[in-house]
Design an enzyme around this catalytic site. Structure first.
Site, mmCIF file in Angstrom:
data_model
loop_
_atom_site.group_PDB
_atom_site.id
_atom_site.type_symbol
_atom_site.label_atom_id
_atom_site.label_comp_id
_atom_site.label_asym_id
_atom_site.label_seq_id
_atom_site.Cartn_x
_atom_site.Cartn_y
_atom_site.Cartn_z
ATOM 1 N N HIS A 1 -4.180 -9.204 -6.961
ATOM 2 C CA HIS A 1 -4.630 -10.138 -7.992
ATOM 3 C C HIS A 1 -5.542 -9.443 -8.989
ATOM 4 O O HIS A 1 -5.506 -9.727 -10.183
ATOM 5 C CB HIS A 1 -5.373 -11.311 -7.351
ATOM 6 C CG HIS A 1 -4.547 -12.005 -6.327
ATOM 7 N ND1 HIS A 1 -5.064 -12.761 -5.323
ATOM 8 C CD2 HIS A 1 -3.213 -12.013 -6.140
ATOM 9 C CE1 HIS A 1 -4.089 -13.218 -4.573
ATOM 10 N NE2 HIS A 1 -2.958 -12.774 -5.047
ATOM 11 N N CYS B 1 11.503 -10.301 -19.706
ATOM 12 C CA CYS B 1 10.036 -10.333 -19.691
ATOM 13 C C CYS B 1 9.405 -9.516 -18.561
ATOM 14 O O CYS B 1 8.224 -9.665 -18.286
ATOM 15 C CB CYS B 1 9.528 -11.766 -19.643
ATOM 16 S SG CYS B 1 9.968 -12.627 -18.142
HETATM 17 C C1 PEP Z 1 9.332 -10.398 -13.115
HETATM 18 O O1 PEP Z 1 9.630 -10.549 -11.940
HETATM 19 O O2 PEP Z 1 9.857 -9.530 -13.850
HETATM 20 C C2 PEP Z 1 8.300 -11.234 -13.751
HETATM 21 C C3 PEP Z 1 8.070 -11.183 -15.038
HETATM 22 O O3 PEP Z 1 7.549 -12.006 -12.930
HETATM 23 P P1 PEP Z 1 6.368 -11.484 -12.004
HETATM 24 O O4 PEP Z 1 6.124 -10.051 -12.348
HETATM 25 O O5 PEP Z 1 5.211 -12.366 -12.293
HETATM 26 O O6 PEP Z 1 6.947 -11.682 -10.642
#
Ligand code: PEP
Ligand code: MG
Length: 750
Positions: free
Chosen positions: A367, A680
């Site tokens: 975190h 993303c």
């Molecule tokens: C991902 O898995 O690429 C994502 C953007 O989500 P997180 O990194 O929060 O799991």
């Protein structure tokens, strides 16, 4: 054997008493060491006593001796693990043998004249897991030192370590130079990229023990008992306060209580006090032993418990010395935070004032790392020994890209590092100059660049980075940094502020993505064998819809008549998306019935993070308002390589031809169905990766704000058609990755 016929008595209290006398004398470091070796040899009834200190991380140097040849002092050196002395240092454990030459690992050092000595007792000089040197006694007799003598020598070694820490041995030569004054290169791993220069600010200032030796053991017993009692009461109070909290926190406190009541722990400390140590030195000696064990133990559970013991010892030391966390020291204006580990809430308290963060532990997915990333503060994790090496106010340069920190850097490092920072600043200026320009490639393709966010603190970057909007707002951060479940009203106020700050730019709110690496401190963790494949994200949301309903309502109220975009994480099959949409419909109906304003427009999308969703029926692609590829998760499942596991996480390249072919398949399906698609994951913010993603047809990328400039700058200089051709050629030739070909092309750009 002589020991049995005529037991030799070593009085450790007498020895420490004499040592204290040496400490009190106003003499040079070398003279002190010479006196000490003489004194120990006498008290231990041995012909030889030698002190070896680390000259650098790997090399030990003979720094003083009684009995070995004087000319070998500062000449004889050995590597860690070399000879018996090197072995004591490496293992952090004593070696006690009547017949040293026949011992495994023995190495003869002719210049010392040690060939005539048979017995050998060596103990490590170490302090809180930091190896400082080795203390050795040797005799001509083939004598096995008695347990009591070994204990006495260990107590002396402990005092020597404290003396070294207090600078008692400073003198000529690298091994005798003042501690905490030398430049140190600390190697760790990247938690967040970026370079920064500043001064050390210790999250937990070190406890300094100035009186390792005590004359009156009864008084020290008393002090220890009183302090332990205070500690126990404190732990019981914490436990009472934590009932009903998370299991993990309770586990830790139960472990604290177990140690605080442990007879073994107490009696070992009492024995050391009986041998002449002060109460705080006795606590620290136990702590040092635990730290040395910690370095050897690989079992995760045991390591955790040793950590708990370490924390408890720190608390006890603070009680005994009266040194709290408040030292009166003033935070430097350019603080670089140094800590063993830190929680997300504490990190947020420091906020953006920090120039960089260096942690001894930590992990990429922790975190704290998530918060550091959100705040765009360079972060190094796994920086071994940083908390023992660094002092408040030390000059430090942090290279988050390489995962290294230069502590007390010398002039050449400072110059090189400042060059690097200046180059980055120049690049930043270049990025600012194109902030208002589109990310259009030479062949006329325009890519929309949005930013990822998770905190209110991120929002100012929307303007400064030139992002078109927030392509991913990770709502779980608000849940992770609190000690209890946030209320709907709090969330809705926060989301409203996010929308206000965005001033009409699109914000994609991702609903709560917990589980796997993101465990809420106030929710009972599940014991799952494979948390990344377990009960997480939308699975939790649909099975326990209470939180999801609360969050959807908070979002609708925050929108209050404005456009709203919501995205569900970790959707693995069509049905999950449908079920989530039903929840949204219900929430809308409820809001309508209550007479609240509904969003002027509502987009409901899904994250594509499991390969399964790429093969969902056409109808799914028709129904979903938009898709966003969560490359971090998608890649880990595509290659079956845990994104948190340092051993495997870098093994597979994002530019692997199979992965790009797979991604291109998703692009094609979305093009056919007319579904808006973005990417993303972290890879969107890496310029070379971003160019390849654009080349296979992705028209929208969302990334860390700091990446927008570099990505845009590169996109504006490339011909995506050429890159696409390179990818196709690599696939045809059977290349594993297109990286070499693309990097070569980029290198030749002007
Ligand atoms: C991902 O898995 O690429 C994502 C953007 O989500 P997180 O990194 O929060 O799991
Ligand atoms: Mg994800």
């Amino acid at each position: 054997m002589s020991e049995q016929q005529n037991p030799i008595k070593t009085d450790s209290r007498q020895m420490l008493g004499r040592l204290r006398g040496v400490m009190a004398e106003d003499s040079a470091g070398q003279t002190r060491l010479d006196t000490i070796t003489k004194l120990i040899a006498e008290e231990m009834h041995s012909e030889v006593c030698s002190v070896y200190l680390f000259r650098d991380e790997e090399t030990l140097e003979l720094c003083a001796t009684e009995g070995l040849k004087a000319e070998s002092v500062h000449q004889t050196r050995m590597k860690m693990g070399e000879g018996l002395v090197g072995l004591v240092a490496r293992k952090g454990q004593r070696i006690n043998t009547p017949d040293a030459p026949s011992e495994r690992g023995f190495r003869f050092m002719p210049e010392t004249g040690e060939e005539i000595y048979s017995s050998f007792l060596g103990v490590p000089i170490q302090r809180l897991g930091e190896k400082l040197g080795v203390l050795v006694v040797q005799t001509k007799d083939a004598r096995q030192f008695a347990e009591e003598e070994v204990d006495a020598l260990e107590v002396v070694a402990m005092v020597l370590a404290e003396m070294a820490e207090l600078g008692a041995f400073i003198g000529e030569g690298a091994a005798l130079s003042a501690r905490h004054t030398q430049p140190v290169l600390v190697r760790g791993a990247t938690g967040q990229e970026g370079a920064a220069e500043g001064h050390v600010w210790l999250h937990e200032p070190r406890v300094v023990v100035t009186n390792p030796i005590a004359e009156d053991p009864h008084r020290e017993f008393e002090r220890l008992r009183e302090a332990v009692e205070e500690l126990r009461v404190g732990v019981d109070k914490m436990l009472a306060g934590a009932r009903g909290g998370g299991k993990e926190q309770l586990d830790v406190l139960e472990a604290y209580r177990m140690f605080a009541n442990s007879k073994g722990w107490m009696s070992r400390m009492e024995q050391d006090i009986g041998r002449g140590l002060s109460a705080e030195a006795a606590v620290e000696k136990e702590q040092s032993t635990a730290r040395a064990r910690m370095q050897q133990v690989t079992d995760a559970y045991l390591r955790e418990r040793l950590h708990d013991l370490d924390d408890l010892s720190n608390r006890l030391l603070r009680i005994l010395t009266g040194q709290g966390l408040e030292t009166g020291a003033e935070m430097p204006p350019d603080p670089v935070l140094i800590a063993r580990n830190i929680g997300p809430a504490e990190l947020l308290d420091y906020g953006r004032s920090l120039k960089a963060i260096v942690l001894e532990e930590g992990s990429v997915g922790s975190h704290a790392a998530i918060v550091a990333r959100a705040l765009a503060i360079p972060l190094i994790i796994h920086a071994s020994r940083i908390t023992t090496e660094a002092l408040n106010g030390d000059h430090i340069m942090v290279d988050g890209d390489q995962g290294v920190a230069h502590l007390r850097p010398d002039d050449t490092v400072v110059a090189a590092f400042r060059d690097k920072i200046a180059m980055q600043a120049q690049a930043q200026e270049r990025y600012t100059s194109i902030r208002e320009k589109p990310a259009t490639s030479l062949d006329g393709q325009t890519i929309a660049l949005a930013m990822n966010a998770g905190l209110m603190a991120d929002l100012p970057s929307l303007d400064s980075s030139g992002a078109e909007g927030v392509g991913l707002f990770r709502t779980e951060l608000q849940f992770l940094v609190r000690n209890q479940m946030p209320r709907r009203s709090e969330l809705s106020a926060l989301y409203a502020r996010v929308l206000d700050a965005a001033q009409g730019k699109r914000v994609v709110f991702r609903t709560l993505d917990i589980g796997s690496d993101k465990v809420l401190p106030y929710m009972k963790p599940n014991d799952e064998p494979n948390p990344a494949l377990g009960w997480r994200a939308i699975r939790v949301g649909l099975d326990k819809p209470g939180i999801m309903r609360m969050q959807l309502q908070a979002l609708l109220r925050a929108a209050n008549g404005r456009p709203l975009t919501v995205m569900f994480p970790f959707v693995a099959q069509f049905e999950e998306y449908r079920a989530a949409r039903v929840e949204m419909d219900k929430a809308l109906a409820r809001e309508r019935a209550l007479g609240h304003a509904l969003p002027s427009s509502l987009e409901i999308g899904a994250m594509l993070e499991t390969p399964s969703l790429a093969f969902a029926p056409d109808k799914f692609f028709d129904e979903v308002d938009f898709l966003s590829i969560g490359g971090n998760d998608l890649k880990q499942f595509f290659f079956a390589a845990d994104r948190e596991n340092e051993r495997v996480r870098r093994r597979y390249d994002t530019l692997n031809v199979s992965f790009l072919t797979f991604l291109e398949g998703i692009v094609k399906r979305c093009n056919t169905s007319g579904t808006a698609l973005s990417f993303c994951g972290e890879d969107a913010g890496r310029p070379v990766e971003a160019v390849c993603l654009a080349a296979i047809g992705l028209r929208s990328l969302s990334m860390r704000p700091a990446s927008i400039g570099p990505v845009k700058s590169l996109l504006r200089r490339v011909d995506l058609g050429v890159v696409k051709a390179l990818i196709e050629a690599a696939a045809q030739e059977g290349q594993q990755s297109v990286r070499p070909a693309v990097v070569e092309y980029l290198r030749n750009l002007n």
